[in-house]
Design an enzyme around this catalytic site. Structure first.
Site, PDB file in Angstrom:
ATOM      1  N   GLY A  36       0.818  -1.344  -0.050  1.00 24.66           N
ATOM      2  CA  GLY A  36       0.075   0.089   0.308  1.00 24.66           C
ATOM      3  C   GLY A  36       0.788   1.260  -0.046  1.00 24.66           C
ATOM      4  NE  ARG A  89      -8.855 -14.250 -14.024  1.00 18.32           N
ATOM      5  CZ  ARG A  89      -7.866 -14.076 -13.186  1.00 18.32           C
ATOM      6  NH1 ARG A  89      -7.794 -12.927 -12.392  1.00 18.32           N
ATOM      7  NH2 ARG A  89      -7.049 -14.810 -13.036  1.00 18.32           N
ATOM      8  CG  ASN A 131      -2.295  -1.192 -13.179  1.00 14.52           C
ATOM      9  OD1 ASN A 131      -2.473  -1.484 -11.755  1.00 14.52           O
ATOM     10  ND2 ASN A 131      -1.753  -1.935 -14.065  1.00 14.52           N
ATOM     11  CG  HIS A 133       3.278  -2.679 -15.048  1.00 15.74           C
ATOM     12  ND1 HIS A 133       2.905  -4.174 -14.311  1.00 15.74           N
ATOM     13  CD2 HIS A 133       4.300  -3.047 -15.566  1.00 15.74           C
ATOM     14  CE1 HIS A 133       3.678  -5.128 -14.661  1.00 15.74           C
ATOM     15  NE2 HIS A 133       4.494  -4.562 -15.626  1.00 15.74           N
ATOM     16  CB  VAL A 168      -2.602  -8.234 -18.519  1.00 18.70           C
ATOM     17  CG1 VAL A 168      -1.552  -7.850 -17.372  1.00 18.70           C
ATOM     18  CG2 VAL A 168      -3.743  -9.115 -17.983  1.00 18.70           C
ATOM     19  CG  ASP A 169       0.283  -4.836 -16.826  1.00 21.67           C
ATOM     20  OD1 ASP A 169      -0.412  -4.184 -15.903  1.00 21.67           O
ATOM     21  OD2 ASP A 169       1.038  -5.817 -16.358  1.00 21.67           O
ATOM     22  CD  GLU A 198       5.755   1.358  -8.575  1.00 20.57           C
ATOM     23  OE1 GLU A 198       5.535   0.474  -9.487  1.00 20.57           O
ATOM     24  OE2 GLU A 198       5.755   1.223  -7.300  1.00 20.57           O
TER      25      GLU A 198
HETATM   26  C1  GAR Z   1       4.196  -1.661  -7.131  1.00 21.33           C
HETATM   27  O1  GAR Z   1       5.406  -1.668  -7.335  1.00 21.33           O
HETATM   28  C2  GAR Z   1       3.190  -1.588  -8.345  1.00 21.33           C
HETATM   29  O2  GAR Z   1       4.041  -1.269  -9.381  1.00 21.33           O
HETATM   30  C3  GAR Z   1       3.009  -3.261  -8.615  1.00 21.33           C
HETATM   31  O3  GAR Z   1       2.912  -3.691  -7.068  1.00 21.33           O
HETATM   32  C4  GAR Z   1       3.716  -2.927  -6.311  1.00 21.33           C
HETATM   33  C5  GAR Z   1       2.803  -2.405  -5.046  1.00 21.33           C
HETATM   34  O4  GAR Z   1       3.487  -1.773  -4.061  1.00 21.33           O
HETATM   35  N1  GAR Z   1       2.067  -3.716  -9.395  1.00 21.33           N
HETATM   36  C6  GAR Z   1       2.173  -4.621 -10.126  1.00 21.33           C
HETATM   37  O5  GAR Z   1       3.066  -5.306 -10.307  1.00 21.33           O
HETATM   38  C7  GAR Z   1       0.622  -4.777 -10.984  1.00 21.33           C
HETATM   39  N2  GAR Z   1       1.210  -5.509 -11.944  1.00 21.33           N
HETATM   40  P1  GAR Z   1       2.657  -1.034  -3.043  1.00 21.33           P
HETATM   41  O6  GAR Z   1       1.849  -1.942  -2.411  1.00 21.33           O
HETATM   42  O7  GAR Z   1       3.992  -0.666  -1.946  1.00 21.33           O
HETATM   43  O8  GAR Z   1       2.195   0.201  -3.387  1.00 21.33           O
END
Ligand code: GAR
Length: 212
Positions: A36, A89, A131, A133, A168-169, A198
C-alpha cells in the site's frame, strides 16, 4: 549518476500544487493487494493539496495486506474482498464494483492490485480506471516485472501509469519514469528505486487523468 528527481524530470514534467478550486473533489476508489505504499503516496498528495480528491474506500483482497493498516491510519474505510471466496473473476469484480459504487467512487486507482480485471469492472468505469506497473510498458507486462527486467539484462527500466483495459498492462499510457539498473542491483534494491519513482508519478498521473 542520476538522482531520483533528475531521472523523473527526463520523462515527466513537474507539476505545481493544484490551484485552489471550488470544484467538487474527485472521488477515487483504490484497489490494493499488498503493502500500500502507492496508496499512501496518493493520499499524501491529496492531503498536501496537490490533487483535489477524496478516497472514499480502499478495497484489498489479501487478509494480511498492510494497506489495511495504512488506510486505518488515514481514517479511510478499508474493505476486504477475498477473491478466493468467488467462483469466477466476473463474480469477484461484480462485488468490487458494487463496493466502489456504494462508496461513491468515480475513478479507480489500482495501486498494486494483483488481479486481472474483467469487463464487469471496465464497463462500469470506462476510461476511469488507472493502474501503476513496475516497468516501462510495453516491456515486461504481467507479474514479476522487476525480476524479468533484471534477468533480461536491460540497462533501464522504470514504471508506468496507464489506463486499464481488458488486456493486462496494455492500456493507454499516462506517465512513465525511467530508472537505471545498476551493477549489483537485486530485485529488492531495484524495486526500492522504482518505488521512489512510482510514488512521484502516480499522484501526477492521477491528477492528469482527472483533468486538474
Ligand atoms: C508496485 O510496485 C506496483 O507497481 C506493483 O505492485 C507494487 C505495489 O506496491 N504492481 C504490479 O506489479 C501490477 N502489475 P505497494 O503495495 O507498496 O504500492
Amino acid at each position: 549518476m542520476t538522482s531520483a528527481n533528475s531521472s523523473l524530470s527526463l520523462i515527466s514534467p513537474d507539476l505545481p500544487p493544484a490551484p485552489p478550486s471550488n470544484a467538487t473533489p474527485a472521488k477515487i476508489g483504490v484497489l490494493a493487494s499488498g503493502n500500500g505504499s502507492n496508496f499512501e503516496a496518493l493520499i499524501q498528495a491529496i492531503a498536501d493539496g496537490q490533487i483535489r480528491a477524496e478516497i472514499p474506500i480502499v478495497i484489498y483482497n489479501n487478509p494480511d495486506a498492510a494497506v489495511a493498516a495504512r488506510a486505518q491510519r488515514w481514517g479511510i474505510p478499508a474493505v476486504l474482498l477475498d477473491h478466493r471466496q468467488y467462483q469466477s473473476r466476473e463474480a469477484f469484480d461484480f462485488d468490487v464494483v458494487q463496493a466502489l459504487v456504494q462508496a461513491g467512487s468515480e475513478w479507480i486507482v489500482m495501486a498494486g492490485w494483483m488481479r486481472r480485471v474483467t469487463d464487469v469492472l471496465i464497463d462500469r468505469f470506462p476510461k476511469r480506471a488507472i493502474n501503476i506497473h513496475p516497468s516501462l510498458l510495453p516491456s515486461f507486462p504481467g507479474i514479476r516485472a522487476i525480476d524479468r527486467a533484471l534477468a533480461a539484462g536491460v540497462k533501464i527500466t522504470g514504471c508506468t501509469v496507464h489506463f486499464v483495459t481488458l488486456e493486462v498492462d496494455a492500456g493507454p499510457i499516462l506517465m512513465q519514469s525511467a530508472v537505471p539498473i545498476l551493477a549489483g542491483d537485486t530485485s529488492e534494491t531495484l524495486h526500492a528505486r522504482v518505488q521512489v519513482q512510482e510514488h512521484a508519478i502516480l499522484p501526477r498521473a492521477v491528477r492528469l487523468a482527472i483533468g486538474q
